[in-house]
Each structure stands twice: as C-alpha cells, then as structure tokens.
Design a protein around this motif. Structure first.
Motif: not given
Length: 439
Positions: A28, A41, A284-285, A288-291, A294
């Motif tokens: 990362e 990724r 999502h990881l 790159g969908d961080c929201d 999380q």
C-alpha cells in the motif's frame, strides 16, 4: 479442550499475521509502484482480508466525546460511578458549563436514563448509537458487563441471582425516578429486579421501565435460537457449551460459555450475508472505495468483539428463561423469594418489538404487560416498529426517527408534566452511592 485449541490457534497464527501485515503496508505504500496496479491493490486487499479474519477483536472504545444540545457542542466524559467484579456503571457526564450555556442559565440538568446492556456475548459498546441518540437530552448511564475470562477465579461466582442484585444496587445508586431501558437479554432480570424492589417498597423505585426485544416469554413466536434451546437438553448445553478459560487469561480455570462460540452460532445463522459482506469488502479495497471499506470495518470491529459468560449465569439463563419459562409461569425465584411482577404498581411499562426480529419474536416482549397486571393501563404502552429486525429496535435510522420519540413521549406522559418541568436542579446530587456513601 476447545478453548485451549482456540488460544493455540490464535498464538500459532500470530507470526503469519505479522508477516501479512508487513506485506500489506509494503503493497500500500505510495512509494511502491505496485500499489498503483491492479495486482498490487488485489494483493494488498487479500492481506487485509486475511488479517481481519484471523485477529482477535478487543473491546471497542465508546468514542463519545461530545454531544449537541441545540446547536451548542458540549463535552462528554466517561465516569465510573459504581463497580463490582462483573460489571461497572458508566456515566456519560456532560459538561455543566456547556449545559448552562445551552440553556441560557445555570442550575439545570436533564432526566436520568439507565441503559441496561445485554450480557449475551457482545460488549456494551454495541449500544453506542443508542447512547449517542439520548445524550443530548438525558443524563445517560450504561451497564458495562465484564468479560468473564478477565475476572480472576478468586472473585467468586456470578449467576442470574447476582445479576438481579447488581441491577438493584445500581438503581439504588442512581436513586428514585430514573428511567430504565432494558435491551434484549436483560429483560427478565430487570423485570425481576423491579418486582423485588416493588414488593419491598424500595424508595429507589424507577419511574418507568422500557423493554426492547426482550425474551420475557420465549414460548410466543419462537425463533431459531428459542427452538434450539428447547430441542436440546440442559445437559447438552452443560456438556457442549461450557469450557475452562486457559492461560494466559486472568480468569484462568474459570468455567465459561465462550463468546467465540456464540459468535460462530450467529454467523452460521446468517452465513450467506457475512460471506457476501466480506466479498464486497474485498472489492471495495481493490477499487479504492475507502468509505465503504471503513463502514465494513466499523461494523465488524464491533460485531466480532465478544466476551465470555460465566457457566452459572449462562446455564441458569438457559434453564429458567428459555427452557422452563419460570418468569411467565409465575415460578421464578430470587434468593428463595418468589418474583411477582404483579407487585409492580408505580412504575410505567413500555415494550418495543421489531417486526422482523429473528432473535426475540413478536409477543415475547409484550408478555411483560400480561405479567404486570396491576400497572394502570394509562401507564402502559406497547409498540411494534415495522421494517426492522433485532438490532434495528435500538439502533439505526428508524430507531432515531420512530422508536426514540415514542420512548420519550411515554416517559413524559407517565410523569404527566411538560418537558421543561421534567428537569432537576444541577446543584442537587445526581446520585448517592449506598455502596461507598459519597455524593
């Protein structure tokens, strides 16, 4: 041996988890060109997923450091006001200066609310959203039950009778006219505690008691957990669900119902949902969908953090509540005394159920009204929230929009006063501890 195998497996995987975590940080790193590729990724997401599925989740933090009263932000501090080996009473104390500023004058505070958290495998932080919803208008207190594997054997036993004694002591610490909200598991022991106090004409009786998704009478609309409790014998639970806490835990040699066993049962009940959630988390990881990632972490950091129950508490609950149905049958005993909900006459009663609750079916909580026959009808209310399951009864959007206002209206109606007259003077003691004798 199962608990020992669980600890051994956790210890054996520790070096691998460390290696995977190192690889994840390497993949990362913005200085690593591979982190900008699909392969990088994907590999980092795989490492993240492995680490999250193999680590042990510790007790989450409350993280409630402030609340809004009107448009004024007020600081909130956690303070322990009563404590015994298996539980502590936590007060989310709001700044008096902030309250004075919000109300335009000093000397006023809000009604007091005791949230009795379930002792059924998860930590009290499961009620974080519930606490947060009430903080702006109430002095909120919460029961924080202790993980049995962290209680030394020298502290003795803890059964359902001790649980009821704890509830009574905490109510006495807070003093009369508090409001109690019992969420899920505590329903029967809280009802028993108030019944015992009523029969003794205890001066610290609460003003209202609200039961949410509670197994008062599990014979009504039995769910999968209720059916399992009836299909298996008491000896089966004793032989298959109870294990000895191993070293290096503080409660070494204590006999418990491990939290990881209950968690595995809940996951099995909804296995497809959890598999889908983790597949989406992986996607999502990679994307790159961080929201979204999380939100997944926040949910599972809470859901996968579990605690152990003492053998005696668990088995007595299985026997008296789920198999023998002693409370609704009028046979429930506390310290040799018959518990009689009919003795409750001065405490308002509200019950709340979720339309889609797969833990406590419709009618199980309503049964409290059948038992409390001497509470005036105008001091009783039953409410069913449509479109929610077990957790939606006490958290989430519909709880805030529909359930919480119903509870508040009921509590105010029981007092038959307007909200502005429902406050106390802040210079009066918020609680008096009969345990340590200080204000």
């Amino acid at each position: 041996m199962l608990y020992h195998a669980y600890e051994l497996n956790h210890a054996a995987l520790a070096p691998l988890r460390e290696a995977v975590e190192f690889n994840k940080r390497y993949l990362e790193s913005p200085y690593n060109p591979a982190s900008y590729t699909l392969f990088g990724r994907t590999a980092a997401a795989a490492c993240d997923l492995f680490e999250s599925m193999t680590r042990r989740y510790s007790k989450p933090l409350w993280g409630l450091n402030s609340t809004l009263v009107g448009d004024i932000e007020i600081a909130v501090q956690e303070r322990v006001i009563w404590e015994k080996p298996f539980c502590r009473l936590l007060h989310f104390e709001r700044s008096r200066e902030g309250l004075a500023k919000a109300h335009g004058k000093a000397g006023w505070t809000h009604p007091r609310l005791l949230l009795v958290a379930p002792l059924s495998g998860h930590y009290a932080t499961l009620l974080r959203g519930t606490v947060d919803a009430f903080l702006s208008e109430y002095e909120v207190y919460v029961t924080e039950w202790t993980d049995a594997r962290e209680v030394p054997l020298s502290e003795g036993r803890f059964d359902l009778n001790d649980y009821i004694d704890y509830i009574i002591e905490m109510i006495e610490v807070l003093g009369p006219d508090i409001h109690i909200i019992s969420i899920c598991q505590p329903g029967p022991p809280v009802l028993a505690a108030v019944a015992v106090m009523s029969e003794q004409d205890n001066e610290s009786l609460p003003s209202t008691m609200t039961f949410m998704g509670s197994p008062i009478d599990t014979r009504l609309s039995p769910t999968t957990p209720n059916k399992i409790a009836m299909e298996r014998s008491f000896d089966w639970f004793k032989d298959n669900m109870i294990y000895t806490v191993p070293w290096p835990n503080k409660g070494i040699m204590r006999r418990v119902y491990p939290g990881f066993l209950q968690l595995s049962g809940f996951i099995t009940m909804n296995q497809d949902r959890h598999v889908t959630a983790h597949n989406k988390y992986f996607e999502h990881l990679v994307e790159g969908d961080c929201d979204s990632a999380q939100r997944h972490r926040d949910f599972y950091n809470e859901y996968l953090a579990v605690l152990d129950l003492t053998e005696e508490f668990y088995l007595q609950t299985i026997s008296d509540i789920f198999q023998e149905h002693r409370l609704p049958k009028g046979e429930f005993m506390h310290r040799g005394q018959l518990v009689q909900p009919s003795k409750i006459t001065k405490v308002g009663l509200m019950t709340i159920e979720g339309e889609n609750d797969d833990i406590s079916g419709i009618g199980q909580t309503q049964a409290a009204h059948t038992l409390c026959v001497n509470i005036p009808q105008e001091s009783q209310l039953d409410y069913i929230q449509t479109g929610v399951g077990h957790y939606g009864v006490f958290s989430g959007r519909r709880f805030r929009a529909n359930v919480k206002p119903k509870i508040e209206d009921f509590m105010l109606k029981h007092f038959d006063v307007k909200r502005e007259n429902h406050f106390q003077k802040a210079n009066e003691p918020l609680f008096f501890s009969k345990t340590n004798g200080h204000l």
